[in-house]
Design an enzyme around this catalytic site. Structure first.
Site, PDB file in Angstrom:
ATOM      1  N   SER A  54       0.841  -1.200   0.000  1.00  0.00           N
ATOM      2  CA  SER A  54       0.000   0.000   0.000  1.00  0.00           C
ATOM      3  C   SER A  54       0.873   1.247   0.000  1.00  0.00           C
ATOM      4  O   SER A  54       1.781   1.373   0.835  1.00  0.00           O
ATOM      5  CB  SER A  54      -0.927   0.028   1.215  1.00  0.00           C
ATOM      6  OG  SER A  54      -1.662   1.239   1.225  1.00  0.00           O
ATOM      7  N   VAL A  59       7.445   2.189   4.130  1.00  0.00           N
ATOM      8  CA  VAL A  59       8.393   1.547   3.221  1.00  0.00           C
ATOM      9  C   VAL A  59       7.891   1.650   1.784  1.00  0.00           C
ATOM     10  O   VAL A  59       8.666   1.928   0.861  1.00  0.00           O
ATOM     11  CB  VAL A  59       8.654   0.075   3.625  1.00  0.00           C
ATOM     12  CG1 VAL A  59       9.595  -0.599   2.634  1.00  0.00           C
ATOM     13  CG2 VAL A  59       9.238   0.004   5.029  1.00  0.00           C
ATOM     14  N   CYS A  60       6.592   1.476   1.563  1.00  0.00           N
ATOM     15  CA  CYS A  60       6.023   1.571   0.213  1.00  0.00           C
ATOM     16  C   CYS A  60       6.183   2.985  -0.338  1.00  0.00           C
ATOM     17  O   CYS A  60       6.512   3.177  -1.511  1.00  0.00           O
ATOM     18  CB  CYS A  60       4.546   1.186   0.224  1.00  0.00           C
ATOM     19  SG  CYS A  60       4.235  -0.499   0.780  1.00  0.00           S
ATOM     20  N   ASP A  61       5.966   3.975   0.506  1.00  0.00           N
ATOM     21  CA  ASP A  61       6.158   5.374   0.141  1.00  0.00           C
ATOM     22  C   ASP A  61       7.609   5.595  -0.275  1.00  0.00           C
ATOM     23  O   ASP A  61       7.884   6.141  -1.356  1.00  0.00           O
ATOM     24  CB  ASP A  61       5.782   6.241   1.356  1.00  0.00           C
ATOM     25  CG  ASP A  61       6.009   7.717   1.131  1.00  0.00           C
ATOM     26  OD1 ASP A  61       7.188   8.149   1.035  1.00  0.00           O
ATOM     27  OD2 ASP A  61       5.022   8.467   1.092  1.00  0.00           O
ATOM     28  N   THR A  64       8.518   3.771  -3.624  1.00  0.00           N
ATOM     29  CA  THR A  64       7.952   4.393  -4.814  1.00  0.00           C
ATOM     30  C   THR A  64       8.644   5.718  -5.122  1.00  0.00           C
ATOM     31  O   THR A  64       8.944   6.024  -6.278  1.00  0.00           O
ATOM     32  CB  THR A  64       6.434   4.572  -4.648  1.00  0.00           C
ATOM     33  OG1 THR A  64       5.873   3.282  -4.329  1.00  0.00           O
ATOM     34  CG2 THR A  64       5.786   5.093  -5.918  1.00  0.00           C
TER      35      THR A  64
END
Length: 167
Positions: A54, A59-61, A64
């Site tokens: 998500s 970590v996803c932020d 990306t």
């Protein structure tokens, strides 16, 4: 079914994992609520596919944003795709707020087509497991990283090097 962990707790990955040398499986994901995209839409390009659970998590932020920075350095022969199960409008809102404009965000929320084809569906959460795939212009898999712990960062440098070897 493969095993992985979320903060040390076991989770189950469902689908067919791919390996280097495989022909990349096709998939159908959403660009928005009504419009879809598939692997064929990116034919002739080197594809770096960054898979995140998500965009609204730390970590996803970071993952990306990092690949968004790298995308401008990789040239026109490369497309960077970020695939998650976030709704397309949430992805668009996040990209606008984060200033992410070089990564193509795609959603697998509808039927988990990508997740099943690449073996990254987390059975217990209906999210996608963090992973990286580099696919050449002929849709052959050239690099794969399946993370065993959901909260770990991928090996950014190795993925970027794999792309650079193809352009």
């Amino acid at each position: 079914m493969a095993q992985a962990t979320l903060k040390g707790n076991p989770i189950t990955l469902v689908g067919n994992q791919v390996k280097v040398g495989d022909q990349a499986p096709d998939f159908t994901v959403n660009k928005n609520l009504m419009e879809t995209a598939s692997l064929k839409d990116f034919e002739g390009k080197v594809k770096l596919i960054s898979v995140v659970p998500s965009l609204d998590t730390g970590v996803c932020d970071a993952q990306t944003r990092r690949f968004n920075e790298e995308a401008s350095k990789l040239g026109d022969k490369v497309v960077v795709l970020t695939i998650s199960n976030d709704l397309p409008m949430a992805q668009a809102r996040w990209c606008g707020a984060a200033g992410v404009d070089r990564v193509v965000t795609l959603s697998d929320y509808k039927n988990l087509s990508f997740g099943q084809a690449y073996g990254v569906v987390i059975e217990e959460l209906r999210l996608l497991m963090r992973s990286i795939f580099v696919i050449d212009e002929n849709n052959k898999v050239q690099y794969v990283e399946y993370l065993s712990e959901m909260t770990d960062h991928p090996n950014y440098e190795a993925a970027i090097e794999a792309v650079k070897k193809l352009v």
